[in-house]
Design a protein around this motif. Structure first.
Motif, PDB file in Angstrom:
ATOM      1  N   THR A  44       0.854  -1.180   0.000  1.00 30.75           N
ATOM      2  CA  THR A  44       0.000   0.000   0.000  1.00 30.75           C
ATOM      3  C   THR A  44       0.892   1.233   0.000  1.00 30.75           C
ATOM      4  O   THR A  44       1.791   1.359   0.818  1.00 30.75           O
ATOM      5  CB  THR A  44      -0.909   0.020   1.238  1.00 30.75           C
ATOM      6  N   ARG A 103      -2.851  13.262  -4.812  1.00 35.30           N
ATOM      7  CA  ARG A 103      -4.114  12.497  -4.838  1.00 35.30           C
ATOM      8  C   ARG A 103      -5.035  12.861  -5.992  1.00 35.30           C
ATOM      9  O   ARG A 103      -5.618  11.958  -6.607  1.00 35.30           O
ATOM     10  CB  ARG A 103      -4.835  12.647  -3.502  1.00 35.30           C
ATOM     11  N   ASP A 109      -7.021   9.731  -9.156  1.00 37.99           N
ATOM     12  CA  ASP A 109      -8.445   9.508  -8.889  1.00 37.99           C
ATOM     13  C   ASP A 109      -8.821   9.817  -7.442  1.00 37.99           C
ATOM     14  O   ASP A 109      -9.671   9.157  -6.850  1.00 37.99           O
ATOM     15  CB  ASP A 109      -8.866   8.085  -9.245  1.00 37.99           C
ATOM     16  N   ASN A 110      -8.151  10.813  -6.849  1.00 36.50           N
ATOM     17  CA  ASN A 110      -8.428  11.267  -5.478  1.00 36.50           C
ATOM     18  C   ASN A 110      -8.249  10.173  -4.427  1.00 36.50           C
ATOM     19  O   ASN A 110      -8.888  10.207  -3.382  1.00 36.50           O
ATOM     20  CB  ASN A 110      -9.812  11.900  -5.381  1.00 36.50           C
ATOM     21  N   GLN A 111      -7.375   9.233  -4.708  1.00 34.10           N
ATOM     22  CA  GLN A 111      -7.132   8.161  -3.752  1.00 34.10           C
ATOM     23  C   GLN A 111      -5.990   8.547  -2.805  1.00 34.10           C
ATOM     24  O   GLN A 111      -4.976   9.083  -3.231  1.00 34.10           O
ATOM     25  CB  GLN A 111      -6.762   6.876  -4.483  1.00 34.10           C
ATOM     26  N   GLU A 112      -6.168   8.248  -1.542  1.00 32.98           N
ATOM     27  CA  GLU A 112      -5.117   8.470  -0.554  1.00 32.98           C
ATOM     28  C   GLU A 112      -4.151   7.289  -0.527  1.00 32.98           C
ATOM     29  O   GLU A 112      -2.950   7.460  -0.340  1.00 32.98           O
ATOM     30  CB  GLU A 112      -5.732   8.667   0.831  1.00 32.98           C
ATOM     31  N   HIS A 113      -4.686   6.090  -0.716  1.00 31.22           N
ATOM     32  CA  HIS A 113      -3.880   4.864  -0.692  1.00 31.22           C
ATOM     33  C   HIS A 113      -4.123   4.092  -1.980  1.00 31.22           C
ATOM     34  O   HIS A 113      -5.263   3.957  -2.422  1.00 31.22           O
ATOM     35  CB  HIS A 113      -4.283   3.970   0.485  1.00 31.22           C
ATOM     36  N   VAL A 114      -3.029   3.582  -2.568  1.00 30.47           N
ATOM     37  CA  VAL A 114      -3.152   2.731  -3.751  1.00 30.47           C
ATOM     38  C   VAL A 114      -2.333   1.467  -3.517  1.00 30.47           C
ATOM     39  O   VAL A 114      -1.304   1.494  -2.836  1.00 30.47           O
ATOM     40  CB  VAL A 114      -2.694   3.455  -5.042  1.00 30.47           C
ATOM     41  N   TYR A 125      -1.818   5.636 -13.447  1.00 33.44           N
ATOM     42  CA  TYR A 125      -2.276   7.021 -13.318  1.00 33.44           C
ATOM     43  C   TYR A 125      -1.345   7.922 -14.136  1.00 33.44           C
ATOM     44  O   TYR A 125      -0.398   8.514 -13.593  1.00 33.44           O
ATOM     45  CB  TYR A 125      -2.281   7.463 -11.851  1.00 33.44           C
TER      46      TYR A 125
END
Length: 80
Positions: free
Chosen positions: A2, A10, A14-19, A37
């Protein structure tokens, strides 16, 4: 693993905090993040820092990422 993204990155992921990324080195992680991304390409080329378990890496892209490591991706800050 992670990867936690710095707030400024972010919106480009796609405005994700964790990928979740399957990688064993920083270089592989960055490549996979760019593939998933494409908007991260610019910031990654401009310079990012990767923190692994609290240690910051700026240019050590061959650094191995241990399984279960805490990983953060952030824009590189200029020091003075």
């Amino acid at each position: 693993m992670t990867v936690t993204l710095w707030a400024g990155l972010r919106p480009l992921a796609d405005n994700q905090e964790h990928v979740i990324v399957d990688a064993t080195t920083i270089r592989e992680m960055l490549r996979k993040l760019r593939e998933r991304y494409p908007a991260l390409e610019g910031p990654i080329k401009s310079g990012v820092a990767v923190a692994i378990n609290g240690t910051i890496y700026r240019d050590a892209w061959s650094q191995t990422i241990p399984e279960g490591a805490e990983v953060f991706l952030m824009r590189r800050l200029a020091g003075g």
